[in-house]
Design a protein around this motif. Structure first.
Motif, PDB file in Angstrom:
ATOM      1  N   ILE B 156      25.099   7.630  -0.342  1.00  0.00           N
ATOM      2  CA  ILE B 156      25.891   7.108  -1.462  1.00  0.00           C
ATOM      3  C   ILE B 156      26.412   8.242  -2.332  1.00  0.00           C
ATOM      4  CG2 ILE B 156      25.657   5.808  -3.619  1.00  0.00           C
ATOM      5  CD1 ILE B 156      24.005   3.797  -1.894  1.00  0.00           C
ATOM      6  N   LEU B 157      25.547   9.239  -2.556  1.00  0.00           N
ATOM      7  CA  LEU B 157      25.973  10.388  -3.348  1.00  0.00           C
ATOM      8  C   LEU B 157      27.178  11.072  -2.691  1.00  0.00           C
ATOM      9  CD1 LEU B 157      25.075  11.899  -5.899  1.00  0.00           C
ATOM     10  CD2 LEU B 157      23.843  13.497  -4.423  1.00  0.00           C
ATOM     11  N   MET B 158      27.123  11.199  -1.364  1.00  0.00           N
ATOM     12  CA  MET B 158      28.225  11.833  -0.639  1.00  0.00           C
ATOM     13  C   MET B 158      29.510  11.037  -0.795  1.00  0.00           C
ATOM     14  SD  MET B 158      28.517  12.591   3.435  1.00  0.00           S
ATOM     15  CE  MET B 158      28.432  10.869   3.873  1.00  0.00           C
ATOM     16  N   ASP B 159      29.409   9.718  -0.663  1.00  0.00           N
ATOM     17  CA  ASP B 159      30.613   8.901  -0.769  1.00  0.00           C
ATOM     18  C   ASP B 159      31.182   8.947  -2.189  1.00  0.00           C
ATOM     19  OD1 ASP B 159      32.126   6.929   1.055  1.00  0.00           O
ATOM     20  OD2 ASP B 159      32.116   5.989  -0.921  1.00  0.00           O
ATOM     21  N   VAL B 160      30.284   8.912  -3.174  1.00  0.00           N
ATOM     22  CA  VAL B 160      30.741   8.987  -4.566  1.00  0.00           C
ATOM     23  C   VAL B 160      31.448  10.321  -4.802  1.00  0.00           C
ATOM     24  CG1 VAL B 160      29.955   9.167  -6.953  1.00  0.00           C
ATOM     25  CG2 VAL B 160      29.047   7.377  -5.482  1.00  0.00           C
ATOM     26  N   TRP B 161      30.869  11.400  -4.271  1.00  0.00           N
ATOM     27  CA  TRP B 161      31.480  12.724  -4.432  1.00  0.00           C
ATOM     28  C   TRP B 161      32.859  12.752  -3.769  1.00  0.00           C
ATOM     29  CZ3 TRP B 161      33.075  16.301  -0.755  1.00  0.00           C
ATOM     30  CH2 TRP B 161      33.479  17.547  -1.261  1.00  0.00           C
ATOM     31  N   HIS B 162      32.938  12.169  -2.565  1.00  0.00           N
ATOM     32  CA  HIS B 162      34.174  12.252  -1.797  1.00  0.00           C
ATOM     33  C   HIS B 162      35.288  11.375  -2.376  1.00  0.00           C
ATOM     34  CE1 HIS B 162      36.022  12.373   2.535  1.00  0.00           C
ATOM     35  NE2 HIS B 162      36.775  12.937   1.633  1.00  0.00           N
ATOM     36  N   TRP B 163      34.948  10.164  -2.841  1.00  0.00           N
ATOM     37  CA  TRP B 163      35.990   9.176  -3.109  1.00  0.00           C
ATOM     38  C   TRP B 163      36.207   8.759  -4.551  1.00  0.00           C
ATOM     39  CZ3 TRP B 163      39.603   8.859   0.167  1.00  0.00           C
ATOM     40  CH2 TRP B 163      39.346   9.093   1.528  1.00  0.00           C
ATOM     41  N   THR B 164      35.311   9.163  -5.464  1.00  0.00           N
ATOM     42  CA  THR B 164      35.548   8.774  -6.852  1.00  0.00           C
ATOM     43  C   THR B 164      36.894   9.315  -7.332  1.00  0.00           C
ATOM     44  OG1 THR B 164      33.192   8.784  -7.237  1.00  0.00           O
ATOM     45  CG2 THR B 164      34.573   8.781  -9.185  1.00  0.00           C
ATOM     46  N   SER B 165      37.254  10.500  -6.819  1.00  0.00           N
ATOM     47  CA  SER B 165      38.529  11.123  -7.186  1.00  0.00           C
ATOM     48  C   SER B 165      39.709  10.193  -6.986  1.00  0.00           C
ATOM     49  CB  SER B 165      38.762  12.356  -6.324  1.00  0.00           C
ATOM     50  OG  SER B 165      37.751  13.274  -6.528  1.00  0.00           O
ATOM     51  N   LEU B 166      39.661   9.427  -5.900  1.00  0.00           N
ATOM     52  CA  LEU B 166      40.778   8.530  -5.627  1.00  0.00           C
ATOM     53  C   LEU B 166      40.929   7.516  -6.761  1.00  0.00           C
ATOM     54  CD1 LEU B 166      42.871   7.583  -3.412  1.00  0.00           C
ATOM     55  CD2 LEU B 166      41.171   5.864  -2.845  1.00  0.00           C
ATOM     56  N   VAL B 167      39.795   6.970  -7.193  1.00  0.00           N
ATOM     57  CA  VAL B 167      39.823   6.013  -8.304  1.00  0.00           C
ATOM     58  C   VAL B 167      40.308   6.710  -9.574  1.00  0.00           C
ATOM     59  CG1 VAL B 167      38.472   4.358  -9.619  1.00  0.00           C
ATOM     60  CG2 VAL B 167      37.901   4.792  -7.238  1.00  0.00           C
ATOM     61  N   VAL B 168      39.820   7.947  -9.786  1.00  0.00           N
ATOM     62  CA  VAL B 168      40.230   8.694 -10.977  1.00  0.00           C
ATOM     63  C   VAL B 168      41.743   8.865 -10.982  1.00  0.00           C
ATOM     64  CG1 VAL B 168      40.119  10.915 -12.164  1.00  0.00           C
ATOM     65  CG2 VAL B 168      38.061   9.955 -11.148  1.00  0.00           C
ATOM     66  N   LEU B 169      42.292   9.313  -9.859  1.00  0.00           N
ATOM     67  CA  LEU B 169      43.735   9.587  -9.816  1.00  0.00           C
ATOM     68  C   LEU B 169      44.540   8.309 -10.050  1.00  0.00           C
ATOM     69  CD1 LEU B 169      43.986  12.149  -6.888  1.00  0.00           C
ATOM     70  CD2 LEU B 169      43.994  12.586  -9.342  1.00  0.00           C
ATOM     71  N   LEU B 170      44.109   7.214  -9.437  1.00  0.00           N
ATOM     72  CA  LEU B 170      44.836   5.959  -9.635  1.00  0.00           C
ATOM     73  C   LEU B 170      44.721   5.480 -11.081  1.00  0.00           C
ATOM     74  CD1 LEU B 170      43.948   4.125  -6.317  1.00  0.00           C
ATOM     75  CD2 LEU B 170      46.239   4.702  -7.096  1.00  0.00           C
ATOM     76  N   ALA B 171      43.506   5.513 -11.615  1.00  0.00           N
ATOM     77  CA  ALA B 171      43.304   5.068 -12.997  1.00  0.00           C
ATOM     78  C   ALA B 171      44.080   5.959 -13.961  1.00  0.00           C
ATOM     79  CB  ALA B 171      41.826   5.087 -13.347  1.00  0.00           C
ATOM     80  N   TYR B 172      44.082   7.261 -13.690  1.00  0.00           N
ATOM     81  CA  TYR B 172      44.809   8.198 -14.549  1.00  0.00           C
ATOM     82  C   TYR B 172      46.303   7.893 -14.534  1.00  0.00           C
ATOM     83  CZ  TYR B 172      46.196  12.612 -16.675  1.00  0.00           C
ATOM     84  OH  TYR B 172      46.733  13.556 -17.517  1.00  0.00           O
ATOM     85  N   ALA B 173      46.833   7.606 -13.333  1.00  0.00           N
ATOM     86  CA  ALA B 173      48.247   7.246 -13.224  1.00  0.00           C
ATOM     87  C   ALA B 173      48.537   6.014 -14.068  1.00  0.00           C
ATOM     88  CB  ALA B 173      48.620   6.995 -11.764  1.00  0.00           C
ATOM     89  N   GLY B 174      47.609   5.052 -14.036  1.00  0.00           N
ATOM     90  CA  GLY B 174      47.792   3.851 -14.852  1.00  0.00           C
ATOM     91  C   GLY B 174      47.753   4.185 -16.336  1.00  0.00           C
ATOM     92  N   LEU B 175      46.850   5.070 -16.713  1.00  0.00           N
ATOM     93  CA  LEU B 175      46.690   5.416 -18.134  1.00  0.00           C
ATOM     94  C   LEU B 175      47.900   6.145 -18.692  1.00  0.00           C
ATOM     95  CD1 LEU B 175      43.026   6.648 -18.566  1.00  0.00           C
ATOM     96  CD2 LEU B 175      44.112   4.695 -19.644  1.00  0.00           C
ATOM     97  N   VAL B 176      48.406   7.136 -17.953  1.00  0.00           N
ATOM     98  CA  VAL B 176      49.509   7.923 -18.516  1.00  0.00           C
ATOM     99  C   VAL B 176      50.808   7.128 -18.549  1.00  0.00           C
ATOM    100  CG1 VAL B 176      48.595  10.198 -17.953  1.00  0.00           C
ATOM    101  CG2 VAL B 176      50.036   9.020 -16.305  1.00  0.00           C
ATOM    102  N   SER B 177      50.851   6.009 -17.813  1.00  0.00           N
ATOM    103  CA  SER B 177      52.089   5.236 -17.849  1.00  0.00           C
ATOM    104  C   SER B 177      52.137   4.295 -19.057  1.00  0.00           C
ATOM    105  CB  SER B 177      52.252   4.438 -16.556  1.00  0.00           C
ATOM    106  OG  SER B 177      51.297   3.409 -16.530  1.00  0.00           O
ATOM    107  N   ILE B 178      51.081   4.283 -19.865  1.00  0.00           N
ATOM    108  CA  ILE B 178      51.101   3.429 -21.057  1.00  0.00           C
ATOM    109  C   ILE B 178      51.931   4.120 -22.141  1.00  0.00           C
ATOM    110  CG2 ILE B 178      49.710   2.298 -22.834  1.00  0.00           C
ATOM    111  CD1 ILE B 178      47.354   2.371 -20.894  1.00  0.00           C
ATOM    112  N   PRO B 179      52.990   3.479 -22.632  1.00  0.00           N
ATOM    113  CA  PRO B 179      53.822   4.131 -23.651  1.00  0.00           C
ATOM    114  C   PRO B 179      53.032   4.391 -24.937  1.00  0.00           C
ATOM    115  CG  PRO B 179      54.897   2.147 -22.782  1.00  0.00           C
ATOM    116  CD  PRO B 179      53.496   2.157 -22.262  1.00  0.00           C
ATOM    117  N   ASP B 180      53.371   5.478 -25.623  1.00  0.00           N
ATOM    118  CA  ASP B 180      52.706   5.845 -26.874  1.00  0.00           C
ATOM    119  C   ASP B 180      52.711   4.725 -27.900  1.00  0.00           C
ATOM    120  OD1 ASP B 180      51.859   8.284 -26.152  1.00  0.00           O
ATOM    121  OD2 ASP B 180      53.559   9.388 -27.012  1.00  0.00           O
TER     122      ASP B 180
END
Lengths: 360, 287
Positions: B156-180
Motif C-alpha cells: 500500500i505504501l508503494m502504491d500511495v507513493w506511486h499514484w498519489t501524485s496523479l490525484v494531486v495533479l488532477l486536484a491541483y488543476a481543479g483548484l487553479v481553475s477557480i477564479p479569484d
C-alpha cells in the motif's frame, strides 16, 4: 453606513515604482457621500478595478488612506469593512440552494436562524428570487445568479457600500436594461451607497447620480451626467462620453484671442485662457455646432442618418468636424460655414480645461 | 422542426467502428470464445456452455482474490484521494515554486511500473534495504517477504507513493481553475477556510476528483506489475490480487477456459463498480 473618503491614494503592483507608468493609480482624493449612486467609468486598464479592490479591502494601497466615516480601514480585511461586492462573473455557491446562498453571509457571522429567515425572505422579495428560493443556485440563468450575488450583499444590514464590477457583462442584452432599472430601484429603496464600475457610458449615465471618470490611473472628472456632457474637464471625457464624441481642434492662443486655422473663435472660458507652452486645443460637442452663413468654412464630407438626427462629417483644412443636425434640416451643398455655440466651446491646455484652480 | 433522416451518415462512423473492432471487440471476442469451450490440447475445442463461469463464481480461490483486490483498492482510494487533495491545497498557486512542485509531483508517475516494484523490493528488504533496516532498527520486527501484515503495508505504501501524485495533479488543476472572484466573494461574505473548502473548492474540484477516483479505481483494480515484482503475490497467497491470480491460471496452469471466464467476470466487476462510482458522484449534477 458612512461616507467613504480616499485620501492621497496611490497604488502600484510593482514593488519599487519608479516610472510614471508603474502606478496603477496615480493620485486620488475622492469622497463618496453616504447613500450616493456612483458610477466609475473609464476604458479597460484605467485602474477602476484596482480602485474598487482597494475600497473593498482585497488590495492594500501602496500609499494613502481609506476612511469609512472617521475610521481608518486601510488595513482592515474585507469581512470587517462591512462592504459587499458583485463581480463581473456571477459568484454563487453551486451546491447550495438560492436560500442558503442568501443566508451564507449572515450564517458566517453567527446571526440566529429566525433573523436569517426574515432577512432572506425580505431580500428575495426585493430581488424577485422568491419563487426560486428552494432551487439549487447552479441551475439559474446568468441574470438570476447575478441577483443572488447582489442579494448576498443586500441581506446584511450593516453594509456601508455595495460595489459592482461590470455586473452586466454576462447578461443577455434584452435583460440588461431590466436589471439596470431594478438596480436603480433597489438603490432608492435601501439607500446604501453603491459604486458601479463600468466601461459602458449608457450604464454609467443611467445608473449614477455622480459619475467618476477615470483614465490612466487618475480621476479625470467627477460630476453629474449633465456636467460631463456640458462641461467636460478633459478632452478625454469629451471624447469618451457622447456619441459621437467631442470635436477636438488644435488652436492658437494669442493673448485673449483664440484662433483656429486662421479663424477667430469665441470661447466660454476665455477669462482663463493663457497662451503658454501647453498644447492648445478647443473642444466642442457636435450638438453645439450649426450651419450658418459665416464662421468656419468647411466642406461636407459625409452625412449619416441616425434616425431622429443626422451626423454630418465636415472637413476644415485638415481637420474633421462632426455636427448633429435635425432630421428635417438641409445640408448646404457648397460654401458651408459652421458656427460654434460660444458658451459650449472650451479651450483645453494639455487636455485639461483651462480654468481657475484646475487639477492637473 | 423536422429532422432530416439520412442513413448515409453511418458511413462516417465506419472507420471508428473498424478501429474499435480491431483493438477491442475482436480480441475480447476471442476471450469470449475460450470461455465457453473446453480443450484437451492438440488445438481441439469442445463446447462447454457456462460451466467455467459457474466454476469461477463458486470457487473459493476467486472469492479470496476478489476480496483481497477490493480491500487493496478501497484502502488505497481512502488514502490517496484525501491525501492528494490535502497536498494540492498546500501547493503554491503562483511563483517560482509552482513548476518545482509540479515536477517533483510528476516524478513518481514517470517511473516504469516494474522499476517501481523492483525499487521498493530492494528498498524494503529487511537486511539490506534502507526502509527495512530503518524499521527494524526502531525495534519493530519487519519483514515483508515473510509477514502478511508487512507485505500489505509495503504494497500500500508503494502504491500511495506511486499514484498519489496523479490525484494531486488532477486536484491541483481543479483548484487553479477557480477564479479569484470566488475567494474574494467568500472573504467578503465572511467565510472561514473550512467553509471555503466545503462550499467553493470541493464543489469546483468535483469533476476532476470524479475522474481521479475512476482512474485510480480502474488502475488499482487492474494492478499487476508492481505487486508481482514486489511480493510475487506472497507470502503464500496473501497479496495475490485478481490479475496475479488470473495470470497464474491462464499462463501457469494453462487453464484457458476458466481463465477466460474469470477475465470476463473481472471485466464486468470493473464496469459495474465504475458505473456505480460515476452515478454516485454525478448524482447531483442534473436538476
Amino acid at each position: 453606513m458612512a461616507k467613504i473618503t480616499l485620501q492621497d491614494l496611490r497604488h502600484s503592483y510593482t514593488d519599487k515604482p519608479t516610472a510614471d507608468d508603474d502606478w496603477a493609480l496615480k493620485q486620488l482624493d475622492v469622497e463618496w457621500k453616504d447613500g450616493g449612486a456612483y458610477a466609475l467609468l473609464g476604458p479597460s486598464g484605467c485602474g477602476k478595478t484596482t480602485l474598487l479592490n482597494i475600497i473593498s479591502g482585497l488590495l492594500t494601497p501602496s500609499h494613502g488612506k481609506v476612511l469609512f466615516g472617521e475610521d481608518d480601514v486601510t488595513h482592515l480585511p474585507p469581512d470587517q469593512r462591512h462592504i459587499a461586492q458583485v463581480f463581473q462573473f456571477p459568484v454563487i455557491y453551486d451546491t447550495m440552494t438560492v436560500y442558503d446562498n442568501l443566508a451564507f453571509p449572515l450564517r458566517n457571522r453567527g446571526v440566529d436562524e429566525s433573523r436569517v429567515k426574515q432577512r432572506v425572505t425580505e431580500i428575495a422579495e426585493m430581488t424577485e428570487l422568491t419563487p426560486m428560493l428552494n432551487r439549487r443556485a447552479s441551475g439559474l440563468t446568468a441574470d438570476g445568479k447575478q441577483k443572488i450575488s447582489l442579494g448576498r450583499g443586500l441581506v446584511r444590514e450593516d453594509v456601508n457600500v455595495i460595489m459592482f464590477d461590470e455586473p452586466l457583462t454576462v447578461i443577455d442584452p434584452h435583460l440588461k436594461s431590466q436589471l439596470r432599472s431594478k438596480l436603480k430601484e433597489l438603490h432608492q429603496r435601501v439607500n446604501t451607497t453603491m459604486i458601479y464600475v463600468t466601461h459602458d457610458q449608457t450604464e454609467a449615465l443611467t445608473f449614477a447620480d455622480q459619475v467618476v471618470v477615470m483614465n490612466f490611473g487618475q480621476v479625470v472628472q467627477i460630476g453629474t451626467p449633465e456636467d460631463l456632457f456640458e462641461r467636460p474637464q478633459h478632452t478625454f471625457v469629451g471624447n469618451f462620453i457622447g456619441s459621437p464624441g467631442m470635436n477636438i481642434l488644435p488652436c492658437d492662443v494669442d493673448g485673449q484671442n483664440v484662433v483656429v486655422g486662421g479663424v477667430k473663435v469665441e470661447v466660454a472660458n476665455k477669462g482663463f485662457v493663457k497662451g503658454d507652452t501647453r498644447k492648445q486645443e478647443i473642444g466642442l460637442r457636435p450638438e453645439f455646432i450649426h450651419f450658418g452663413d459665416q464662421g468656419i468654412p468647411v466642406s461636407v464630407e459625409r452625412v449619416s442618418d441616425a434616425g431622429r438626427f443626422k451626423i454630418v462629417e465636415t472637413r476644415f483644412q485638415n481637420h474633421t468636424i462632426k455636427l448633429l443636425i435635425d432630421d428635417g434640416e438641409n445640408v448646404p451643398a457648397d460654401n458651408a460655414h459652421l458656427t460654434f455655440t460660444e458658451d459650449r466651446t472650451y479651450v483645453y491646455g494639455d487636455g485639461w480645461l483651462m480654468e481657475g484652480g484646475q487639477a492637473s | 422542426m423536422n429532422k432530416t433522416i439520412n442513413q448515409k451518415a453511418w458511413f462516417f462512423v465506419l472507420p471508428v467502428i473498424a478501429l474499435v473492432a480491431f483493438n477491442a471487440i475482436i480480441p475480447l471476442m476471442t476471450v469470449v470464445n475460450y470461455s465457453v469451450q473446453e480443450t484437451f490440447g492438440d488445438n481441439t475445442f469442445f463446447w462447454a456452455g457456462v460451466i467455467w463461469f459457474e466454476d469461477i463464481l463458486h470457487s473459493e480461490r476467486f472469492h479470496d482474490s476478489l476480496m483481497r483486490q477490493l480491500t487493496f483498492t478501497f484502502t488505497i482510494l481512502l488514502i490517496e484521494i484525501p491525501l492528494g487533495v490535502i497536498i494540492a491545497l498546500a501547493m503554491p498557486r503562483k511563483g517560482f515554486w509552482v513548476p518545482v512542485c509540479l515536477i517533483l509531483m510528476s516524478l513518481p508517475l514517470l517511473i516504469p511500473w516494474n522499476v517501481v516494484g523492483a525499487m521498493w523490493n530492494i528498498f524494503a528488504l529487511p537486511d539490506i534495504g534502507m526502509l527495512g533496516r530503518m524499521i527494524n532498527s526502531l525495534g519493530i520486527d519487519y519483514n515483508f517477504t515473510r509477514q502478511i501484515g508487512d507485505a500489505w503495508f509495503t504494497l500500500i505504501l508503494m502504491d500511495v507513493w506511486h499514484w498519489t501524485s496523479l490525484v494531486v495533479l488532477l486536484a491541483y488543476a481543479g483548484l487553479v481553475s477557480i477564479p479569484d472572484a470566488y475567494y474574494q466573494a467568500a472573504k467578503i461574505d465572511g467565510a472561514g477556510s473550512w467553509a471555503i473548502f466545503r462550499f467553493i473548492q470541493l464543489p469546483k474540484m468535483k469533476r476532476v476528483l470524479t475522474i481521479a477516483v475512476l482512474l485510480r479505481f480502474m488502475d488499482s483494480f487492474n494492478i499487476y506489475t508492481e505487486p508481482f515484482v514486489l511480493t510475487g503475490g506472497g507470502p503464500g497467497n496473501s497479496t495475490t490480487l485478481l490479475s496475479i491470480d488470473l495470470v497464474k491460471i491462464a499462463l501457469g496452469q494453462f487453464d484457458l477456459g476458466p481463465a477466460a471466464a474469470m477475465s470476463l467476470i473481472y471485466f464486468l466487476v470493473i464496469l459495474l463498480l465504475s458505473w456505480v462510482f460515476y452515478t454516485l458522484m454525478m448524482r447531483d449534477e442534473e436538476q
